[in-house]
Design an enzyme around this catalytic site. Structure first.
Site, PDB file in Angstrom:
ATOM      1  N   ASP A 176       1.090  -1.317  -0.109  1.00 36.50           N
ATOM      2  CA  ASP A 176       0.058  -0.105   0.156  1.00 36.50           C
ATOM      3  C   ASP A 176       0.809   1.265  -0.022  1.00 36.50           C
ATOM      4  O   ASP A 176       0.412   2.269  -0.590  1.00 36.50           O
ATOM      5  CB  ASP A 176      -0.916  -0.143   1.198  1.00 36.50           C
ATOM      6  N   LEU A 177       1.875   1.434   0.738  1.00 37.45           N
ATOM      7  CA  LEU A 177       2.600   2.357   0.994  1.00 37.45           C
ATOM      8  C   LEU A 177       3.639   2.620  -0.226  1.00 37.45           C
ATOM      9  O   LEU A 177       3.706   3.920  -0.799  1.00 37.45           O
ATOM     10  CB  LEU A 177       3.633   2.188   2.241  1.00 37.45           C
TER      11      LEU A 177
END
Length: 403
Positions: A176-177
């Site tokens: 996600d990051l």
């Protein structure tokens, strides 16, 4: 709180933020930290899903700490995108924006007249960024993507964990990051392109793509050899010793990245005889004989406490580190010196603590202008400021549940 239009290198840019949970909000928070005016669009009544990812809650609020970590420097407006009026209002707002970031399922926003093709036809300068699990094309494009799923599919989990043990995901949602970071990079490149040509474009970010790109040295190992790398726990695949060792009072990381440093380590701690053994002289040899290296060093490291080792290693310019808890991280003098915990004033009084922005710039860099917003906190102000609506018009929209 008001928005300082002169703050940061991206000041003057407005972002229409149709993202929620993690990857998208990571991207838009970075843009907001660097000065962009981020208009966060949320569902009336519930808002971003991550508001409810709790406990823990932000003290004094009904919002989860998860939400607060990803949504500073944004203004929240509630819009009912399921209604035609809400869709029309969204399109009017987008006309006043430079960038749109979204993480809806592929094709979902086209049904609302908010897809890239629909908006690009009338607003060709708009930069439109989509963040999804698998991108806008390919056989998996319609499927939902979640961090642990992408870590598994993208190969990360096959590399993480103890030899012979279960595959593990990382302790933070890295795919996600990474997707949020790559989205921000793509948007900044698209801004430069627009500066030169006057045209915006579609930035298509897939979490799976970013996971594969992030395989880095391990991915290249496979491409060079055709062999799946083994899980090595806390050991490095191509540098030895570069791993966790036990000490007299716990554990630490020893990082020796080249032969000269290993020689200095051996001389410094009475291990010169190891350099007479061909298994230890070069890094390549140590990689081939990693079990022997670990067996030779473990009794030495466990004889002294971690603090002693860190002091001795620092004196010899050899890499060593404690394995800190988060309490120790946030108390660390280096972390504190770099202002990696920031207190943002709250409109209701007091402050809220957030993680600091890591980009340091010699001129104007990141700023902390707005606390994470309450749901719909800025709806009225934004409609007045951006669209010039009157109070009665805003009230009518609210009565019809458009906002």
């Amino acid at each position: 709180m008001s928005v300082d239009a002169s703050s940061g290198p991206l000041a003057g840019l407005r972002v229409f933020d149709l993202t929620r949970v993690l990857a998208g909000p990571t991207c838009t928070q970075i843009l907001g930290d660097l000065g962009a005016d981020v208009v966060k669009v949320e569902r009336p009544g519930t808002g971003d899903d991550s508001r409810a990812f709790a406990p823990p809650f932000v003290p004094g609020t009904a919002d989860g700490a998860y939400f607060a970590g990803l949504n500073r420097n944004k203004r929240s407006i509630t819009l009912n995108l399921a209604s035609e009026e809400g869709q029309a209002l969204a399109r009017r707002l987008v006309r006043r924006c430079d960038i749109l970031v979204e993480n809806f399922k592929v094709g979902a926003l086209s049904r609302y007249g908010l897809g890239f093709n629909e908006l690009h036809a009338t607003q060709p300068e708009l930069i439109y960024c989509s963040i999804t699990g698998f991108g806008q094309t390919g056989p998996y494009a319609p499927l939902p993507g979640y961090d642990s799923l992408i870590q598994a599919m993208g190969g990360m989990m096959s590399l993480t964990g103890e030899p012979g043990g279960l595959p593990h995901k990382t302790g933070i949602p890295v795919t996600d990051l990474f997707a949020g970071l790559y989205a921000c990079i793509g948007i900044l490149a698209a801004l430069r392109h627009r500066q030169r040509t006057g045209l915006g474009q579609h930035v298509d970010i897939a979490m799976l793509d970013t996971a594969v790109a992030s395989l880095a040295n391990q991915g290249m190992t496979y491409l060079a050899t055709g062999r799946n790398p083994d899980r090595l726990g806390n050991e490095h695949p191509t540098v030895v010793p570069y791993q966790v060792f036990g000490t007299a009072d716990g554990h630490m990381v020893l990082s020796i990245a080249n032969d000269a440093t290993f020689d200095r380590f051996c001389k410094g701690f009475g291990l010169s005889h190891l350099m007479e053994d061909s298994r230890f002289v070069t890094n390549s040899a140590r990689v081939e004989n990693r079990a022997a290296v670990t067996a030779a060093l473990s009794p030495v490291l466990v004889a002294q406490p971690t603090a002693w080792w860190l002091e001795q290693l620092a004196a010899l310019n050899i890499g060593g580190s404690p394995i800190n808890t988060l309490e120790q991280v946030f108390a660390d003098p280096q972390v504190r010196a770099r202002d990696m915990v920031v207190e943002i004033p709250r409109a209701s009084g007091g402050t809220v603590q957030v993680l600091g922005h890591p980009v340091r710039m010699s001129a104007r860099g990141a700023t902390y202008r707005l606390e994470p917003p309450a749901l719909g906190e800025h709806t009225d102000a934004l409609l007045v400021e951006i669209l010039g609506m009157g109070e009665s018009e805003v009230s009518e929209l609210r009565a019809r549940r458009v906002i």
